[in-house]
Design a protein around this motif. Structure first.
Motif, PDB file in Angstrom:
ATOM      1  N   LEU A   1       0.831  -1.199   0.000  1.00  0.00           N
ATOM      2  CA  LEU A   1       0.000   0.000   0.000  1.00  0.00           C
ATOM      3  C   LEU A   1       0.870   1.255   0.000  1.00  0.00           C
ATOM      4  O   LEU A   1       0.564   2.246  -0.669  1.00  0.00           O
ATOM      5  CB  LEU A   1      -0.920   0.011   1.220  1.00  0.00           C
ATOM      6  CG  LEU A   1      -2.085  -0.986   1.227  1.00  0.00           C
ATOM      7  CD1 LEU A   1      -2.747  -1.015   2.592  1.00  0.00           C
ATOM      8  CD2 LEU A   1      -3.106  -0.641   0.148  1.00  0.00           C
ATOM      9  N   HIS A   2       1.969   1.196   0.743  1.00  0.00           N
ATOM     10  CA  HIS A   2       2.888   2.329   0.809  1.00  0.00           C
ATOM     11  C   HIS A   2       3.556   2.548  -0.551  1.00  0.00           C
ATOM     12  O   HIS A   2       3.682   3.682  -1.040  1.00  0.00           O
ATOM     13  CB  HIS A   2       3.946   2.089   1.886  1.00  0.00           C
ATOM     14  CG  HIS A   2       4.794   3.293   2.180  1.00  0.00           C
ATOM     15  ND1 HIS A   2       5.920   3.597   1.465  1.00  0.00           N
ATOM     16  CD2 HIS A   2       4.653   4.281   3.110  1.00  0.00           C
ATOM     17  CE1 HIS A   2       6.455   4.707   1.939  1.00  0.00           C
ATOM     18  NE2 HIS A   2       5.706   5.149   2.933  1.00  0.00           N
ATOM     19  N   THR A   3       3.976   1.447  -1.183  1.00  0.00           N
ATOM     20  CA  THR A   3       4.607   1.524  -2.505  1.00  0.00           C
ATOM     21  C   THR A   3       3.645   2.114  -3.527  1.00  0.00           C
ATOM     22  O   THR A   3       4.047   2.841  -4.438  1.00  0.00           O
ATOM     23  CB  THR A   3       5.066   0.134  -2.973  1.00  0.00           C
ATOM     24  OG1 THR A   3       6.015  -0.389  -2.027  1.00  0.00           O
ATOM     25  CG2 THR A   3       5.713   0.194  -4.337  1.00  0.00           C
ATOM     26  N   SER A   4       2.361   1.788  -3.378  1.00  0.00           N
ATOM     27  CA  SER A   4       1.331   2.281  -4.304  1.00  0.00           C
ATOM     28  C   SER A   4       0.922   3.719  -4.016  1.00  0.00           C
ATOM     29  O   SER A   4       0.147   4.304  -4.776  1.00  0.00           O
ATOM     30  CB  SER A   4       0.091   1.387  -4.229  1.00  0.00           C
ATOM     31  OG  SER A   4       0.408   0.069  -4.591  1.00  0.00           O
ATOM     32  N   GLY A   5       1.428   4.273  -2.913  1.00  0.00           N
ATOM     33  CA  GLY A   5       1.113   5.655  -2.585  1.00  0.00           C
ATOM     34  C   GLY A   5      -0.237   5.848  -1.936  1.00  0.00           C
ATOM     35  O   GLY A   5      -0.784   6.958  -1.939  1.00  0.00           O
TER      36      GLY A   5
END
Length: 217
Positions: A52-56
């Motif tokens: 989720l963090h990587t996807s922003g």
């Protein structure tokens, strides 16, 4: 298609809830609470949070933990604006460069998607939609375009989830737009192919942004 891991499935569900507005911007995601919800240990939850963090879609702040970000509608609009021009160029080149076999393939994909529309099979339509676009990208015979579009579509993956077709009532309209696009490519009409793809991506972006804005209202 590769089997999804537990983390992938949790990530997909959480991202859908964030995009749909079910999980609100600024809301804190509690690791243990979500682990209990899915009946798993904290390990796959941490991996889902990383995705989720990587996807922003989330951010980590000191003393606040993992929280949902505010979706950047303006940035999303910018990305779609660029994508529509790149995909339109692909369609133009494909109308010139596709082989007879490749033209038959996209015609068949479009025909197959008609059944998905009639059966309201959103998952199947989304799958064929991706295949059709990919075939047109390949037909352009331009490696730089392929790589650039692939990166952009990957960044936009979260906003192209199958359920968004249903939420935006896009099945029949998208099928009709595909029809104009495929017809132009089959006829080798590069200008109409360009315009048809540009219109298609533009309508997709407007539908997505309107839906996301409605969730923020």
């Amino acid at each position: 298609m590769a089997n999804l891991t537990i983390s992938d499935k949790i990530y997909n569900q959480l991202s859908a809830q964030i995009i749909s507005g079910e999980i609100k911007p600024g809301q804190k995601l509690e690791e243990q609470e979500i682990a209990n919800q899915f009946g798993v240990s904290r390990t796959p939850i941490r991996e889902a949070f990383r995705l989720l963090h990587t996807s922003g879609l989330v951010e980590s702040k000191a003393h606040r933990g993992v929280t949902v970000i505010e979706l950047d509608i303006e940035q999303l609009g910018d990305m779609y604006e660029a994508l529509q021009e790149l995909e339109a160029l692909c369609a133009r080149l494909s109308a010139e460069r596709m082989t007879a076999v490749e033209r038959k393939q996209i015609e068949r994909m479009h025909q197959q998607s008609k059944q998905a529309v009639e059966e309201e099979d959103v998952e199947r339509f989304a799958e064929l939609n991706d295949q059709l676009h990919s075939a047109i990208h390949q037909g352009s015979r331009n490696k730089t375009l392929l790589e650039t579009i692939a990166k952009m579509r990957k960044r936009l993956t979260l906003y192209r989830q199958p359920w968004l077709f249903e939420k935006r009532n896009r099945l029949e309209t998208s099928f009709s737009e595909h029809g104009e696009l495929v017809d132009a490519i089959l006829k080798g009409d590069k200008d109409k192919a360009f315009d048809a793809m540009r219109n298609h991506i533009s309508n997709t972006s407007l539908g997505t942004i309107d839906y996301l804005m409605s969730q923020k209202a």
